[in-house]
Write a protein that holds these residues in place. Sequence first.
Motif, mmCIF file in Angstrom:
data_model
loop_
_atom_site.group_PDB
_atom_site.id
_atom_site.type_symbol
_atom_site.label_atom_id
_atom_site.label_comp_id
_atom_site.label_asym_id
_atom_site.label_seq_id
_atom_site.Cartn_x
_atom_site.Cartn_y
_atom_site.Cartn_z
ATOM 1 N N PHE A 119 1.000 -0.960 -0.254
ATOM 2 C CA PHE A 119 0.204 -0.007 0.113
ATOM 3 C C PHE A 119 1.498 1.211 0.351
ATOM 4 O O PHE A 119 0.395 1.603 -0.642
ATOM 5 C CB PHE A 119 -0.395 -0.175 1.648
ATOM 6 N N SER A 120 1.759 1.441 0.852
ATOM 7 C CA SER A 120 2.839 2.494 0.848
ATOM 8 C C SER A 120 3.951 2.833 -0.304
ATOM 9 O O SER A 120 3.490 3.541 -1.378
ATOM 10 C CB SER A 120 3.956 2.041 2.310
ATOM 11 N N LYS A 121 4.124 1.909 -1.225
ATOM 12 C CA LYS A 121 4.894 1.920 -2.019
ATOM 13 C C LYS A 121 3.868 2.717 -3.107
ATOM 14 O O LYS A 121 4.293 2.857 -4.322
ATOM 15 C CB LYS A 121 5.333 0.605 -2.732
ATOM 16 N N ARG A 122 2.369 1.757 -3.458
ATOM 17 C CA ARG A 122 1.836 2.138 -4.444
ATOM 18 C C ARG A 122 0.860 3.825 -4.416
ATOM 19 O O ARG A 122 0.674 4.527 -4.971
ATOM 20 C CB ARG A 122 0.375 1.348 -4.607
ATOM 21 N N GLY A 123 0.711 3.808 -3.020
ATOM 22 C CA GLY A 123 0.071 5.056 -2.682
ATOM 23 C C GLY A 123 1.433 6.298 -2.555
ATOM 24 O O GLY A 123 0.230 7.502 -2.477
ATOM 25 N N MET A 124 2.485 5.924 -2.041
ATOM 26 C CA MET A 124 3.615 6.961 -2.219
ATOM 27 C C MET A 124 3.676 7.764 -3.281
ATOM 28 O O MET A 124 4.463 8.535 -3.028
ATOM 29 C CB MET A 124 4.256 6.730 -1.037
ATOM 30 N N LYS A 125 4.128 6.904 -4.692
ATOM 31 C CA LYS A 125 4.164 7.825 -5.827
ATOM 32 C C LYS A 125 3.796 9.041 -6.138
ATOM 33 O O LYS A 125 2.594 9.563 -5.550
ATOM 34 C CB LYS A 125 3.720 7.088 -6.998
ATOM 35 N N GLY A 126 4.572 9.729 -6.023
ATOM 36 C CA GLY A 126 4.814 11.275 -6.110
ATOM 37 C C GLY A 126 4.779 12.623 -5.025
ATOM 38 O O GLY A 126 4.712 13.361 -5.331
ATOM 39 N N LYS A 127 3.906 11.173 -4.032
ATOM 40 C CA LYS A 127 3.924 12.588 -2.997
ATOM 41 C C LYS A 127 5.460 13.514 -2.643
ATOM 42 O O LYS A 127 6.458 12.275 -3.057
ATOM 43 C CB LYS A 127 4.113 11.629 -1.641
ATOM 44 N N SER A 128 5.593 14.168 -1.950
ATOM 45 C CA SER A 128 6.539 15.361 -1.753
ATOM 46 C C SER A 128 6.706 15.060 0.050
ATOM 47 O O SER A 128 7.812 15.273 0.874
ATOM 48 C CB SER A 128 6.655 16.521 -1.778
ATOM 49 N N VAL A 129 5.904 14.038 1.104
ATOM 50 C CA VAL A 129 6.325 14.384 1.987
ATOM 51 C C VAL A 129 8.031 13.565 2.569
ATOM 52 O O VAL A 129 8.333 12.323 2.089
ATOM 53 C CB VAL A 129 5.367 13.862 2.823
ATOM 54 N N SER A 130 8.388 13.728 3.263
ATOM 55 C CA SER A 130 9.838 13.297 3.385
ATOM 56 C C SER A 130 9.775 11.779 4.390
ATOM 57 O O SER A 130 8.568 11.734 4.789
ATOM 58 C CB SER A 130 10.707 14.526 4.267
ATOM 59 N N GLY A 131 10.554 10.867 4.285
ATOM 60 C CA GLY A 131 10.449 9.702 4.684
ATOM 61 C C GLY A 131 10.496 10.077 6.411
ATOM 62 O O GLY A 131 9.568 8.862 6.858
ATOM 63 N N MET A 132 10.984 10.743 7.014
ATOM 64 C CA MET A 132 10.762 10.848 8.716
ATOM 65 C C MET A 132 9.300 11.266 9.037
ATOM 66 O O MET A 132 8.679 10.621 9.906
ATOM 67 C CB MET A 132 11.599 12.251 9.240
ATOM 68 N N ASN A 133 8.914 12.685 7.723
ATOM 69 C CA ASN A 133 7.196 13.180 8.244
ATOM 70 C C ASN A 133 6.167 11.562 7.703
ATOM 71 O O ASN A 133 5.243 11.715 8.382
ATOM 72 C CB ASN A 133 6.912 13.564 7.510
ATOM 73 N N TYR A 134 6.797 11.256 6.232
ATOM 74 C CA TYR A 134 5.690 10.284 6.608
ATOM 75 C C TYR A 134 5.214 9.126 7.182
ATOM 76 O O TYR A 134 4.473 9.136 8.102
ATOM 77 C CB TYR A 134 5.742 9.755 5.190
ATOM 78 N N TYR A 135 6.100 8.854 7.931
ATOM 79 C CA TYR A 135 6.523 7.708 9.425
ATOM 80 C C TYR A 135 5.639 8.540 10.838
ATOM 81 O O TYR A 135 4.700 7.620 10.733
ATOM 82 C CB TYR A 135 7.595 7.491 10.021
ATOM 83 N N ALA A 136 5.946 9.916 10.530
ATOM 84 C CA ALA A 136 5.247 10.690 11.827
ATOM 85 C C ALA A 136 3.927 10.365 11.544
ATOM 86 O O ALA A 136 2.418 9.806 12.641
ATOM 87 C CB ALA A 136 5.892 11.954 12.074
ATOM 88 N N CYS A 137 3.506 10.646 10.356
ATOM 89 C CA CYS A 137 2.093 10.545 9.877
ATOM 90 C C CYS A 137 0.953 9.325 10.321
ATOM 91 O O CYS A 137 0.236 9.042 10.499
ATOM 92 C CB CYS A 137 2.196 11.051 8.623
#
Length: 264
Positions: A119-137
């Motif tokens: 789900f992560s690989k498919r859904g986060m394509k093209g998203k500009s959120v950094s890895g650290m902030n992505y994990y926080a969210c």
Amino acid sequence: MMLISWATRIAETPKTDFEFWKTLFPVAVAHTIGHVAATVSMSKVAVSFTHIIKSGEPAFSVLVSRFLLGETFPASVYLSLVPIIGGCALAAVTELNFNMIGFMGAMISNLAFVFRNIFSKRGMKGKSVSGMNYYACLSMLSLVILTPFAIAVEGPQMWAAGFQKALSDIGPQIVWWMAAQSVFYHLYNQVSYMSLDEISPLTFSIGNTMKRISVIVSSIIIFHTPVQPVNALGAAIAVLGTFLYSQVSLTFQAPCSSRTENMF
């Protein structure tokens, strides 16, 4: 911790919208199930045994991708699964304190994390959120999902009773243990995400394998877990298989996707 970091501008505040959170939701559901199942597993069996079974996650990843998503893999990938499955099976059969709930918790955790990765690989394509902030969210949304279920299944009365039992069995230091666990677990994931852009996939996969070994060995030493030679051999084979899989996967996956899978 991340809210404080954003408020004090230690970390850049992520720019998100409704579409981002909608895409993140199935990832957070799988994330929640995976962590709850792993925690249940470690409450029933030795920490080392849980991590031995969790080293079999690549096998779940390949099987789900092959039969549900229709992806194909070279023969070398399938061959690398043999020591993973064989090592996990050997460790499970020879585990002195085997518990079916603990075993199934680790297996469910593996499956949930595989779907989280997909789900992560498919859904986060093209998203500009950094890895650290992505994990926080991801963690925050997971908390929102888990809270109503925790209240319905356990509730404040059971939490209070459990906390009182922990205080009587362990003492006031249980508070510090819980705080330290929370802080270090978050920092572990945060540093891992921050390192993805600084090191190669090969270096990261080696580090991930060494992490698994260190967790298994240190938990055996700290908790004085009895281990039979055959059980230790099974664990070693499973970890070796995980390392071989990570190396083989680098030859057919793009660097970005390899890093993502190895991270998770």
